[in-house]
Scaffold this motif. Structure first.
Motif, PDB file in Angstrom:
ATOM      1  N   HIS A 194       0.873  -1.068  -0.041  1.00  9.17           N
ATOM      2  CA  HIS A 194       0.032  -0.038  -0.072  1.00  9.17           C
ATOM      3  C   HIS A 194       0.844   1.399  -0.105  1.00  9.17           C
ATOM      4  CE1 HIS A 194      -3.731  -2.186   0.585  1.00  9.17           C
ATOM      5  NE2 HIS A 194      -2.963  -3.034   1.673  1.00  9.17           N
TER       6      HIS A 194
ATOM      7  N   CYS B  66      -4.286   5.872  -0.035  1.00  7.75           N
ATOM      8  CA  CYS B  66      -3.357   4.918  -0.614  1.00  7.75           C
ATOM      9  C   CYS B  66      -3.152   5.094  -2.049  1.00  7.75           C
ATOM     10  CB  CYS B  66      -4.143   3.270  -0.345  1.00  7.75           C
ATOM     11  SG  CYS B  66      -3.074   2.139  -1.172  1.00  7.75           S
TER      12      CYS B  66
ATOM     13  N   GLU C 280      -0.849   3.230  -3.989  1.00  5.36           N
ATOM     14  CA  GLU C 280      -0.393   1.956  -4.683  1.00  5.36           C
ATOM     15  C   GLU C 280      -1.634   1.269  -5.126  1.00  5.36           C
ATOM     16  OE1 GLU C 280       3.019   2.893  -5.384  1.00  5.36           O
ATOM     17  OE2 GLU C 280       2.422   0.630  -5.902  1.00  5.36           O
TER      18      GLU C 280
ATOM     19  N   CYS D 175      -4.147  -1.506  -4.930  1.00 13.08           N
ATOM     20  CA  CYS D 175      -3.921  -2.665  -4.073  1.00 13.08           C
ATOM     21  C   CYS D 175      -5.262  -3.615  -4.195  1.00 13.08           C
ATOM     22  CB  CYS D 175      -3.742  -2.209  -2.765  1.00 13.08           C
ATOM     23  SG  CYS D 175      -5.003  -1.239  -2.033  1.00 13.08           S
TER      24      CYS D 175
ATOM     25  N   HIS E  52      -9.445  -0.561  -3.887  1.00  8.91           N
ATOM     26  CA  HIS E  52      -8.188   0.439  -3.667  1.00  8.91           C
ATOM     27  C   HIS E  52      -8.767   1.703  -3.385  1.00  8.91           C
ATOM     28  CE1 HIS E  52      -4.606   2.737  -4.271  1.00  8.91           C
ATOM     29  NE2 HIS E  52      -5.179   3.129  -5.438  1.00  8.91           N
TER      30      HIS E  52
ATOM     31  N   MET F  46      -9.860   3.208   0.034  1.00 10.75           N
ATOM     32  CA  MET F  46      -8.750   3.417   1.128  1.00 10.75           C
ATOM     33  C   MET F  46      -8.166   4.762   1.378  1.00 10.75           C
ATOM     34  SD  MET F  46      -5.724   0.419   1.032  1.00 10.75           S
ATOM     35  CE  MET F  46      -4.897   1.135   2.328  1.00 10.75           C
TER      36      MET F  46
HETATM   37 CU   LIG Z   1      -3.908   0.261  -0.506  1.00 12.27          CU
END
Ligand SMILES: [Cu+2]
Length: 163
Positions: A106, A141, A143, A145, A149, A152
């Motif tokens: 993350h 976040c 990245e 994921c 995602h 997040m």
């Molecule tokens: Cu993430």
């Protein structure tokens, strides 16, 4: 003779910048690293993602006031959450984020405070920032994921200082 000289000057016009530009970049790097103390976030430690309950500081997660006006945010990222996802501190606080991931890679991006950390399972990331003015700052976040995602995120709420 004149002809050879012309070629030399033409070469010099290319050679000088090709030496001067990297030299200027090296000076800028040295000044920012040693003069201004600016560093790329590094690995601050390792942690077994299956043993958070026994490993400090993740055994006491959340926002902890370690000294007056100094807070630690012990943060665990996972699919698809930040824990804690709401950080409340009074204005004027110095906040150290100590974060890791419990599953996949993350990221933690808090653009208002210039924080950009990679959260890798097994590794601890750390960044310290001072929040001087009351307000709300979104962190996300950054990245990819998985399927959720985009859900997040969380926020830092800087509250006016109590008198
Ligand atoms: Cu993430």
């Amino acid at each position: 003779m004149m002809r050879g000289m012309t070629i030399y000057l033409y070469e010099l016009a290319w050679m000088l910048p090709s030496v001067a530009i990297p030299a200027a970049m090296l000076v800028a790097l040295i000044v920012t690293a040693f003069g201004a103390g600016i560093h790329v976030p590094g690995v601050e430690g390792r942690v077994d993602p299956t043993k958070f309950a026994e490993t400090a500081p993740f055994n006491e997660p959340g926002v902890v006031e370690v000294e007056p006006s100094r807070y630690e945010v012990r943060m665990i990222a996972g699919i698809w959450f930040f824990s804690p996802n709401e950080v409340r501190v009074p204005a004027g606080s110095t906040v150290t984020f100590i974060a890791t991931s419990r599953d996949v890679i993350h990221g933690l991006a808090l653009h208002d405070a210039n924080i950009n950390l990679m959260l890798l399972p097994g590794r601890v990331a750390r960044a310290t920032v001072q929040f001087n003015t009351p307000g709300e700052h979104l962190f996300v976040c950054h990245e990819y994921c998985g399927i959720a995602h985009h859900t997040m995120f969380g926020k830092v709420i800087v509250e006016p200082r109590q008198r």
